[in-house]
Scaffold this active site. Structure first.
Site, mmCIF file in Angstrom:
data_model
loop_
_atom_site.group_PDB
_atom_site.id
_atom_site.type_symbol
_atom_site.label_atom_id
_atom_site.label_comp_id
_atom_site.label_asym_id
_atom_site.label_seq_id
_atom_site.Cartn_x
_atom_site.Cartn_y
_atom_site.Cartn_z
ATOM 1 N N CYS A 70 -31.001 -8.795 7.715
ATOM 2 C CA CYS A 70 -30.810 -9.841 6.714
ATOM 3 C C CYS A 70 -29.491 -9.692 5.958
ATOM 4 O O CYS A 70 -28.864 -10.688 5.590
ATOM 5 C CB CYS A 70 -31.976 -9.842 5.731
ATOM 6 N N HIS A 91 -33.246 -5.936 0.833
ATOM 7 C CA HIS A 91 -33.298 -7.236 1.508
ATOM 8 C C HIS A 91 -32.378 -8.136 0.702
ATOM 9 O O HIS A 91 -32.219 -7.953 -0.504
ATOM 10 C CB HIS A 91 -34.724 -7.792 1.505
#
Length: 199
Positions: free
Chosen positions: A140, A66
């Protein structure tokens, strides 16, 4: 960032677009990392581990990560939800809940002040709706790639989103393979599988 719990996610929504189209935004001046001078704000890519397996495969340039972009003491990231509104949120830098912080990567500098940056993020967040999140096509890391490039002119390291790129290539290769399905009851068996069974 609003005061409160460090682990709280605050959504970024376009509060004031001043009559401009949500799909257009003003490109502010970019400064590459080589030209860093006093008064320019550093931009960091904060990378987090999604799984403990990353510890074993990170050395090979793989992993499930992430990421978020840190500017002016606020970290911006993109996540999924079920609504057709912005999936961009802000958190305390290097404190994204649910993920283990791995490293911060200096991406370059920007000349945007906090107010300009906030306006830029509000406008750009309209391109990243929570219900459009996809692990392979729009995640993301794609968001961070876009934001870092717009702010600094630099791309994020390839290893951060490598598994998504591998997934795109695998899905494309799989979809290009010609398959003709024959219906047998409620299950489907491809012709290649059917011929293998005959042998």
């Amino acid at each position: 960032m609003k005061s409160g719990s460090k682990k709280q996610w605050n959504s970024i929504v376009p509060f004031r677009l001043r009559g401009k189209s949500a799909t257009r935004f003003c490109m502010y001046p970019k400064v590459k990392s080589a030209g860093r001078s006093p008064g320019n704000t550093p931009v960091y890519l904060n990378v987090y581990d999604l799984t403990s397996i990353n510890g074993y495969v990170y050395w090979a340039g793989l992993g499930v990560f992430h990421s978020g972009v840190e500017v002016h003491g606020v970290e911006y990231a993109f996540g999924a939800h079920d609504y057709p509104s912005s999936g961009v949120f802000e958190v305390e830098p290097r404190q994204c809940p649910g993920f283990k912080f791995r490293k911060a990567i200096f991406m370059g500098t920007t000349c945007l002040n906090p107010a300009q940056l906030r306006e830029f993020m509000e406008r750009y967040s309209t391109n990243y709706h929570g219900d459009a999140y996809h692990l392979i096509i729009k995640n993301c890391n794609h968001f961070c790639e876009d934001i870092c490039y717009k702010l600094t002119g630099n791309r994020i390291p390839k290893w951060v989103n490598r598994l998504a790129r591998i997934g795109v290539h695998s899905a494309t290769a799989y979809s290009l393979r010609p398959l003709r399905f024959l219906q047998y009851g409620t299950s489907r068996i491809s012709e290649t599988t059917k011929t293998k069974r005959r042998i």
